[in-house]
Write an enzyme that holds these catalytic residues in place. Structure first.
Site, PDB file in Angstrom:
ATOM      1  N   GLU A   1      82.383   9.000 -37.378  1.00  0.00           N
ATOM      2  CA  GLU A   1      82.217  10.411 -37.025  1.00  0.00           C
ATOM      3  C   GLU A   1      83.289  10.797 -36.025  1.00  0.00           C
ATOM      4  O   GLU A   1      83.601  10.021 -35.119  1.00  0.00           O
ATOM      5  CB  GLU A   1      80.838  10.693 -36.409  1.00  0.00           C
ATOM      6  CG  GLU A   1      79.699  10.663 -37.389  1.00  0.00           C
ATOM      7  CD  GLU A   1      78.374  11.043 -36.752  1.00  0.00           C
ATOM      8  OE1 GLU A   1      78.385  11.656 -35.658  1.00  0.00           O
ATOM      9  OE2 GLU A   1      77.337  10.721 -37.342  1.00  0.00           O
TER      10      GLU A   1
ATOM     11  N   GLU B   1      75.480  23.271 -39.680  1.00  0.00           N
ATOM     12  CA  GLU B   1      74.111  22.981 -40.105  1.00  0.00           C
ATOM     13  C   GLU B   1      73.124  23.674 -39.172  1.00  0.00           C
ATOM     14  O   GLU B   1      73.077  23.392 -37.975  1.00  0.00           O
ATOM     15  CB  GLU B   1      73.895  21.467 -40.132  1.00  0.00           C
ATOM     16  CG  GLU B   1      74.818  20.769 -41.135  1.00  0.00           C
ATOM     17  CD  GLU B   1      74.843  19.267 -40.967  1.00  0.00           C
ATOM     18  OE1 GLU B   1      73.820  18.615 -41.265  1.00  0.00           O
ATOM     19  OE2 GLU B   1      75.897  18.737 -40.534  1.00  0.00           O
TER      20      GLU B   1
ATOM     21  N   LYS C   1      69.942  22.031 -36.634  1.00  0.00           N
ATOM     22  CA  LYS C   1      70.215  21.054 -35.589  1.00  0.00           C
ATOM     23  C   LYS C   1      70.060  21.694 -34.226  1.00  0.00           C
ATOM     24  O   LYS C   1      70.161  22.909 -34.061  1.00  0.00           O
ATOM     25  CB  LYS C   1      71.644  20.520 -35.722  1.00  0.00           C
ATOM     26  CG  LYS C   1      71.853  19.611 -36.890  1.00  0.00           C
ATOM     27  CD  LYS C   1      73.261  19.093 -36.867  1.00  0.00           C
ATOM     28  CE  LYS C   1      73.489  18.152 -38.021  1.00  0.00           C
ATOM     29  NZ  LYS C   1      74.903  17.842 -38.197  1.00  0.00           N
TER      30      LYS C   1
ATOM     31  N   GLU D   1      75.603  21.674 -31.542  1.00  0.00           N
ATOM     32  CA  GLU D   1      75.175  20.858 -32.673  1.00  0.00           C
ATOM     33  C   GLU D   1      75.255  21.608 -34.000  1.00  0.00           C
ATOM     34  O   GLU D   1      75.411  20.997 -35.056  1.00  0.00           O
ATOM     35  CB  GLU D   1      73.742  20.381 -32.450  1.00  0.00           C
ATOM     36  CG  GLU D   1      73.579  19.403 -31.317  1.00  0.00           C
ATOM     37  CD  GLU D   1      74.055  18.007 -31.676  1.00  0.00           C
ATOM     38  OE1 GLU D   1      74.241  17.732 -32.876  1.00  0.00           O
ATOM     39  OE2 GLU D   1      74.235  17.196 -30.768  1.00  0.00           O
TER      40      GLU D   1
END
Length: 608
Positions: A312, A383, A386, A394
């Protein structure tokens, strides 16, 4: 002082005050449905963040001796913690349209894996944290999981890796003792099904698995996991030809510690650099400092050659850090210029600089110049489920919005102009040089040297009578020619390969002979471990150094220490090689000195 001819780089550096710590800041996240035959589907976790003769070469020889180094791999982490994402088939089309050839998912979702079939896209699947205990408990459970979630989709879907858990030390410390057994069982299952060579087992760990990360040379894993978990894990990874996976988030580190770094240092823009006070290596971006901290931590456990993958690596384009429980928040932090840190412009600069570096093949670090750099960008989409709301970072790591429009410009196929539009690729921000590799034979060096001098390198200085003709050795001449070619090619890593005869270094080498009044010696570097010294000593004695004097009963056997024997061997090798700087490296275990040293009662000679 030496009368040296210093190999030049197209970028100079200046000192920057050392930084006290490189502490990561991340937060845990969850991922919806997973497929597993071991237990019912449950939500897994996502990560938080260098010619003496000009000779024409025949064409086949040309291509053999100059092959561009293969660039590292670029992929994406495809998270699905959202209720507004496109269906997997549309996502696969999006990947193909954008030249994305590698993807990581946080489970083994059947719809996703089926959609990826026959696309040529490489896939890393994951055993969710919630299933780690089960696959650890019995080899049969791991075998069933691999059958259902890997074997069932290969070879149509090119699953090339299995991540066992994700950031287990952070999100599920109760599974620490089960992690290596789970990895071992998955590895055994892959072997039983004939897939162990094609599919590698790894586990992504958060960068804060390190107890210390600054200076990088002090890097070490936390005591609670170093010996009981990391050592056996690294042993497994090394024995199976795999790699450690780390989730790196320098951008978030900066958001948490904006006064500890300059923004340019974090974004990998041009900057003066930061010097490790112990190794004197200079770091021009926080990522390399964090990478080397990881490498040094592995070195301390005896794994000095194991690769590290970046599972990541992301930068948020909006939002702020949220801290602690009970809804306590950390709002947008301010950069030194007064602007918000998490902006589209900053994220674009960071991600484009990272992608350019990988695509250009500029993968190494100051400590590990030959290191690979395979990167999954986090994340494919923004997203919306999150974090703690729309203003939480996030939710803003995506390269794309859920409607499949880009958040900012980027290109997985070719380097772009840094943080924004297209254009010529700027030279890497880190000054670097190309030199001949120690141990490469004279025949290979001559062929590569001839190629460099015949294809753009300015080799006039290494002709007889030239300012850098001495030392008259293949290694010194080749290093000069290789570096001239490398600099003329804008320091692209592919321009420093020569079929493995060259490597990139980040400390300025001196390749021209010193005069008789400027003799030098090669000695063991203070602080080098006995293991490092023994390996380097063996190399020197096996590759031309006369080590008879340091054998038992020899005139320089005493003192009988690794440092004393290594110093003798290093210097003998160095003097025989004409005191070329590349002949005094030994993977960082040696250094050149200007004062004649003694080893016990032995005074080391110099050919100067």
């Amino acid at each position: 002082m030496h009368a040296e001819c210093l190999i030049t780089s197209t970028l100079s550096s200046m000192p920057l005050p050392a930084i006290n710590s490189h502490e990561p800041c991340r937060s845990s996240r969850t991922q919806p449905s997973s497929s597993s035959s071991v237990r019912p589907p449950v939500p897994p976790q996502e990560g938080s963040m260098a010619l003496t003769r000009l000779v024409g070469a025949a064409l086949p020889l040309l291509f053999f001796f100059f092959s561009r180094a293969e660039a590292g791999a670029l992929g994406v982490s495809y998270g699905r913690v959202a209720n507004d994402l496109p269906d997997p088939a549309s996502v696969v089309n999006l990947l193909k349209q954008n030249g994305i050839t590698m993807v990581r998912i946080y489970d083994a979702n059947p719809n996703v894996l089926t959609s990826l079939a026959n696309t040529g896209i490489k896939v890393m699947v994951m055993v969710p944290n919630e299933n780690v205990a089960d696959v650890a408990s019995a080899p049969s459970n791991a075998l069933q999981w691999v059958r259902d979630n890997v074997a069932a989709y290969r070879p149509a879907t090119q699953i090339h890796a299995v991540a066992v858990g994700n950031e287990v030390f952070d999100s599920r410390p109760d599974l620490n003792s089960a992690l290596v057994p789970a990895m071992t069982n998955v590895q055994a299952a892959l072997a039983q099904l004939g897939m162990a060579d094609a599919v590698k087992v790894t586990t992504p760990v958060a960068f804060d698995a390190l107890a210390e990360s600054w200076p990088p040379s002090a890097g070490r894993f936390k005591d609670s996991i170093a010996q009981p978990v990391m050592k056996p894990m690294l042993d497994l990874l090394q024995s199976t030809g795999s790699y450690l996976s780390v989730n790196y988030y320098p951008y978030l580190t900066y958001m948490a510690q904006p006064d500890a770094f300059t923004l340019d240092y974090v974004l990998a823009n041009s900057n003066p650099g930061v010097v490790d006070p112990d190794t004197k290596l200079t770091y021009y971006n926080l990522l390399d400092a964090q990478r080397d901290a990881t490498y040094y931590a592995m070195d301390k456990l005896g794994f000095a050659s194991l690769a590290v993958g970046h599972t990541e690596h992301g930068a948020p384009s909006s939002g702020g850090l949220k801290r602690g429980g009970g809804g306590r928040r950390r709002r947008l932090l301010q950069a030194g210029n007064g602007g918000a840190v998490a902006t589209v412009a900053n994220a674009q600069a960071y991600i484009n600089n990272l992608m350019n570096r990988v695509l250009a093949g500029n993968r190494g670090t100051p400590h590990r110049p030959d290191a690979d750099m395979d990167v999954y960008i986090f994340a494919l989409f923004n997203e919306n489920q999150k974090g703690a709301g729309a203003d939480d970072v996030e939710q803003h790591f995506g390269l794309f919005y859920p409607n499949m429009q880009k958040v900012y410009e980027f290109d997985f196929r070719r380097p772009t102009g840094g943080g924004g539009g297209g254009g010529a690729v700027p030279p890497p921000a880190t000054p670097s040089w190309c030199v001949a590799k120690a141990g490469v034979g004279d025949a290979r060096l001559q062929a590569a040297l001839d190629y460099a001098c015949g294809h753009g390198a300015d080799c006039s200085a290494i002709q007889p009578g030239g300012s850098c003709f001495l030392p008259d050795t293949k290694a010194a001449h080749a290093s000069y020619a290789f570096n001239s070619y490398y600099q003329s090619m804008n320091r692209a890593a592919g321009a420093c390969d020569f079929s493995g005869a060259a490597s990139i270094v980040y400390q300025q080498p001196a390749m021209c002979a010193a005069t008789a009044s400027s003799a030098s010696w090669c000695v063991a570097k203070p602080g080098a471990s006995d293991a490092q010294l023994k390996a380097a000593l063996d190399y020197a004695c096996g590759n031309g150094a006369d080590c008879s004097a340091i054998q038992p009963g020899g005139s320089c056997f005493q003192p009988d220490t690794k440092a004393a024997h290594a110093t003798y061997a290093f210097n003998d090798y160095y003097q025989r090689k004409g005191r070329a700087a590349v002949a005094c490296d030994f993977s960082g275990a040696a250094t050149v000195v200007d004062q004649q040293p003694k080893v016990g009662n032995c005074v080391l000679p110099s050919n100067g």
